[in-house]
Design a protein around this motif. Structure first.
Motif, PDB file in Angstrom:
ATOM      1  N   SER A  18       0.840  -1.196   0.000  1.00 24.13           N
ATOM      2  CA  SER A  18       0.000   0.000   0.000  1.00 24.13           C
ATOM      3  C   SER A  18       0.875   1.247   0.000  1.00 24.13           C
ATOM      4  O   SER A  18       1.916   1.290   0.629  1.00 24.13           O
ATOM      5  CB  SER A  18      -0.945   0.000   1.203  1.00 24.13           C
ATOM      6  OG  SER A  18      -0.210   0.037   2.390  1.00 24.13           O
ATOM      7  N   LYS A  19       0.436   2.247  -0.725  1.00 27.93           N
ATOM      8  CA  LYS A  19       1.217   3.470  -0.863  1.00 27.93           C
ATOM      9  C   LYS A  19       1.222   4.266   0.424  1.00 27.93           C
ATOM     10  O   LYS A  19       0.269   4.258   1.179  1.00 27.93           O
ATOM     11  CB  LYS A  19       0.668   4.322  -1.991  1.00 27.93           C
ATOM     12  CG  LYS A  19       0.915   3.734  -3.347  1.00 27.93           C
ATOM     13  CD  LYS A  19       0.539   4.715  -4.406  1.00 27.93           C
ATOM     14  CE  LYS A  19       0.913   4.142  -5.762  1.00 27.93           C
ATOM     15  NZ  LYS A  19       0.721   5.103  -6.818  1.00 27.93           N
ATOM     16  N   GLN A  20       2.312   4.974   0.633  1.00 30.15           N
ATOM     17  CA  GLN A  20       2.454   5.859   1.778  1.00 30.15           C
ATOM     18  C   GLN A  20       1.446   6.996   1.633  1.00 30.15           C
ATOM     19  O   GLN A  20       1.356   7.626   0.591  1.00 30.15           O
ATOM     20  CB  GLN A  20       3.880   6.422   1.795  1.00 30.15           C
ATOM     21  CG  GLN A  20       4.114   7.532   2.769  1.00 30.15           C
ATOM     22  CD  GLN A  20       4.199   7.044   4.191  1.00 30.15           C
ATOM     23  OE1 GLN A  20       4.447   5.897   4.436  1.00 30.15           O
ATOM     24  NE2 GLN A  20       3.972   7.924   5.128  1.00 30.15           N
ATOM     25  N   THR A  21       0.663   7.223   2.657  1.00 29.17           N
ATOM     26  CA  THR A  21      -0.262   8.351   2.606  1.00 29.17           C
ATOM     27  C   THR A  21       0.493   9.618   2.980  1.00 29.17           C
ATOM     28  O   THR A  21       1.366   9.603   3.845  1.00 29.17           O
ATOM     29  CB  THR A  21      -1.442   8.151   3.573  1.00 29.17           C
ATOM     30  OG1 THR A  21      -0.932   7.996   4.891  1.00 29.17           O
ATOM     31  CG2 THR A  21      -2.267   6.932   3.186  1.00 29.17           C
ATOM     32  N   MET A  22       0.153  10.678   2.311  1.00 28.61           N
ATOM     33  CA  MET A  22       0.823  11.938   2.571  1.00 28.61           C
ATOM     34  C   MET A  22       0.234  12.550   3.839  1.00 28.61           C
ATOM     35  O   MET A  22      -0.896  12.289   4.207  1.00 28.61           O
ATOM     36  CB  MET A  22       0.648  12.880   1.384  1.00 28.61           C
ATOM     37  CG  MET A  22       1.341  12.385   0.123  1.00 28.61           C
ATOM     38  SD  MET A  22       3.053  11.831   0.377  1.00 28.61           S
ATOM     39  CE  MET A  22       3.831  13.309   0.939  1.00 28.61           C
ATOM     40  N   ASP A  24      -1.409  15.124   6.489  1.00 27.48           N
ATOM     41  CA  ASP A  24      -2.493  16.097   6.428  1.00 27.48           C
ATOM     42  C   ASP A  24      -1.897  17.449   6.839  1.00 27.48           C
ATOM     43  O   ASP A  24      -1.716  17.727   8.019  1.00 27.48           O
ATOM     44  CB  ASP A  24      -3.619  15.690   7.371  1.00 27.48           C
ATOM     45  CG  ASP A  24      -4.787  16.655   7.346  1.00 27.48           C
ATOM     46  OD1 ASP A  24      -4.698  17.699   6.648  1.00 27.48           O
ATOM     47  OD2 ASP A  24      -5.782  16.375   8.030  1.00 27.48           O
ATOM     48  N   SER A  54       0.178  21.706   0.602  1.00 25.40           N
ATOM     49  CA  SER A  54      -0.863  20.898  -0.046  1.00 25.40           C
ATOM     50  C   SER A  54      -0.785  20.994  -1.564  1.00 25.40           C
ATOM     51  O   SER A  54      -1.328  20.153  -2.269  1.00 25.40           O
ATOM     52  CB  SER A  54      -2.249  21.332   0.427  1.00 25.40           C
ATOM     53  OG  SER A  54      -2.388  21.101   1.803  1.00 25.40           O
ATOM     54  N   ASN A  79      -0.565  14.049  15.042  1.00 23.02           N
ATOM     55  CA  ASN A  79      -1.269  12.798  14.834  1.00 23.02           C
ATOM     56  C   ASN A  79      -2.398  12.742  15.853  1.00 23.02           C
ATOM     57  O   ASN A  79      -2.141  12.657  17.053  1.00 23.02           O
ATOM     58  CB  ASN A  79      -0.310  11.620  15.000  1.00 23.02           C
ATOM     59  CG  ASN A  79      -0.973  10.278  14.788  1.00 23.02           C
ATOM     60  OD1 ASN A  79      -2.156  10.107  15.050  1.00 23.02           O
ATOM     61  ND2 ASN A  79      -0.206   9.321  14.323  1.00 23.02           N
ATOM     62  N   ASN A 107      10.473   8.811   2.122  1.00 25.58           N
ATOM     63  CA  ASN A 107       9.453   8.090   1.372  1.00 25.58           C
ATOM     64  C   ASN A 107       9.781   7.953  -0.106  1.00 25.58           C
ATOM     65  O   ASN A 107       8.928   7.541  -0.895  1.00 25.58           O
ATOM     66  CB  ASN A 107       8.098   8.787   1.552  1.00 25.58           C
ATOM     67  CG  ASN A 107       7.637   8.745   2.986  1.00 25.58           C
ATOM     68  OD1 ASN A 107       7.531   7.677   3.571  1.00 25.58           O
ATOM     69  ND2 ASN A 107       7.393   9.904   3.567  1.00 25.58           N
TER      70      ASN A 107
END
Length: 135
Positions: A18-22, A24, A54, A79, A107
């Motif tokens: 699964s791809k690394q989520t960027m 927020d 963003s 977080n 990443n």
């Protein structure tokens, strides 16, 4: 038993691929940065920068850097689950034409930033709106 092993293997492969989520960027709490030869500075008023980060267009892959970054920035992002800050380190290179390249080595990502967000970023890093020495 074999079904359980197969299911666990599939879940493991799915989790690893699964791809690394960027991050927020709306949860950005502060930002430390430094130019190559300067002391580390801290920006506490990060509201204007949330939209700037963003705007980065990310893609996978690491370029061979022909020069050192102009700025190294450390973003502190909250977080909600653990109530701790996660740190993201970006190396920023300013390009001819007013754009910027952003490197996320952790990443293995490279990002591009358009001219207007780059102007906002440079303004923030010039401490026009106030900076302090980082602790």
């Amino acid at each position: 038993m074999k079904k359980i092993v197969v299911i666990m293997a599939v879940l493991f492969l799915f989790a690893c691929s699964s791809k690394q989520t960027m991050p927020d960027y709306n949860k950005l709490t502060r930002l430390n940065f430094h130019y190559t030869s300067e002391k580390v500075k801290m920006i506490n008023d990060v509201e204007p920068l949330k939209g700037v980060f963003s705007e980065i267009k990310w893609q996978e892959g690491m370029p061979k850097m022909a020069r050192k970054p102009d700025v190294t920035a450390v973003l502190f992002i909250m977080n909600d689950e653990t109530k701790t800050e996660r740190l993201y380190t970006y190396e920023i290179l300013y390009n001819d034409g007013g754009t910027a390249t952003v490197i996320d080595e952790e990443n293995s990502l490279i990002g591009s930033l358009a001219k207007n967000p780059t102007i906002q970023l440079k303004s923030a890093f010039s401490c026009e709106n106030g900076c302090t020495d980082a602790p």
